[in-house]
Design an enzyme around this catalytic site. Sequence first.
Site, short mmCIF file in Angstrom:
data_model
loop_
_atom_site.label_atom_id
_atom_site.label_comp_id
_atom_site.label_asym_id
_atom_site.label_seq_id
_atom_site.Cartn_x
_atom_site.Cartn_y
_atom_site.Cartn_z
N ASN A 1 -3.58 16.62 -0.36
CA ASN A 1 -4.27 17.05 0.86
C ASN A 1 -5.13 18.29 0.61
OD1 ASN A 1 -3.96 15.29 3.13
ND2 ASN A 1 -1.77 15.76 3.12
N ASP B 1 -0.59 12.85 -3.27
CA ASP B 1 -1.57 13.23 -2.26
C ASP B 1 -1.38 14.73 -2.00
OD1 ASP B 1 -3.08 13.73 -0.03
OD2 ASP B 1 -2.23 12.12 1.19
N ASN C 1 -1.21 6.57 -1.95
CA ASN C 1 -0.72 6.83 -0.60
C ASN C 1 -0.87 5.53 0.17
OD1 ASN C 1 -0.69 7.40 2.23
ND2 ASN C 1 -1.04 9.56 1.82
N GLU D 1 3.61 8.64 1.71
CA GLU D 1 3.58 8.18 3.11
C GLU D 1 4.26 6.82 3.27
OE1 GLU D 1 0.89 9.44 6.39
OE2 GLU D 1 -0.60 9.36 4.79
N ASP E 1 -6.31 12.89 -3.73
CA ASP E 1 -5.19 12.34 -4.51
C ASP E 1 -5.41 12.71 -5.97
OD1 ASP E 1 -3.86 10.37 -2.39
OD2 ASP E 1 -6.04 10.20 -2.24
N ASP F 1 -5.90 3.90 4.06
CA ASP F 1 -7.14 4.66 4.03
C ASP F 1 -7.33 5.39 2.70
OD1 ASP F 1 -5.01 6.26 4.73
OD2 ASP F 1 -5.89 7.00 6.60
N HIS F 2 -6.32 5.37 1.84
CA HIS F 2 -6.43 5.87 0.46
C HIS F 2 -6.62 4.70 -0.49
CE1 HIS F 2 -4.62 10.00 1.16
NE2 HIS F 2 -4.31 9.37 2.29
#
Length: 274
Positions: free
Chosen positions: A149, A147, A7, A34, A218, A247-248
Amino acid sequence: MKIATYNVNGVNGRLPVLLRWLGESQPDIVCLQELKAPDERFPEAEIRSVGYHAIWHGQKSWNGVAILSRVGSIEETRRGLPDDPDETQSRYIEAAVNGLLIGGLYLPNGNPRPGPKFDYKMRWFDRLIDHAAALLESGLPVMLVGDFNVMPTERDVYKPERWMDDALFAPEVRAAYARLLEQGWTDALRAMHPDETIYTFWDYFRNAFARNAGLRIDHLLLSPPLAARLKQAEVDSHVRGWEKSSDHAPVWIELNDTPRRRRRGPAQAEGLAR
C-alpha cells in the site's frame, strides 16, 4: 525458482481466478493477501488439488495472508510482527520454504489521512522496518513480499498530482519505504524495469484498467543474497482483465539457482589473460 505475490481481494469469491492463474503461471511459491476469510474458511482442499501446500493467517471479512508452495514443505516461523499490540488484524506471516525465508505482508491502507487509521499504518510500518533489519542481520536469503500500500515514487502512480493527500502516496509513507530500502533491500520489479511505467493495481471505477490508470503497490523486496540471484520480474497484468478478477494483478520474480556472474571490466579481463 518463481515466486509471486497476489492480492486476491477475497480468496473464496475469486477462487476460480486464483486457480486459473496458478495453472497458467505455475509459480513455485505464492504470497496471497486480502483473503477476507477466517481460518476455517480458507480453501485448502481446492488449492491442494492443484498441487500447492499452504499456510494461512485468516480474518473474517478483512485482511488475511497466506503462503503457498509446490516445491516442498512450508515451515512457519512467525505470524504477526514482533511487539504488535493489535493481534486482531491478520497482516503478516513468515515461513521457511525451499531454502528461502519469506515474509508475506499486507500493510495497512491508512486512509483517511490524517486520522487513527493513518497513525496505525505508520506504527505498523515502523515495526516492519525494525523486523526487516533483524531479518537482514541474519544473513539468510530473505524476501518481504506483498501488498505494501505504497507508491514509492511518482513513476509508480498514474497522475501523481491527484494522490498527494492519499495515505498510499503520503510523504511520510514514501519516506518509510525509502528507509526500508536503505537497509539493503532490493525492489525487484523496479530493479528489472528501472524506467518503465509499470502498475500492479487498477481500480474498478472509471474504466481504470482499460486506460492503464494504475498504481504500483505490490512489491517483492530481496535481501542481498537473493538480489544477486534475480533473473526476471514481471506483472501478469492480463489477469486483471479476467472476469471477476481482483483489482490487483499477480507480480512475480524468477531467481537463478546461483548468483549472477558479474561482468569483468577491461582491467580484470587483462589480468586474467596474463
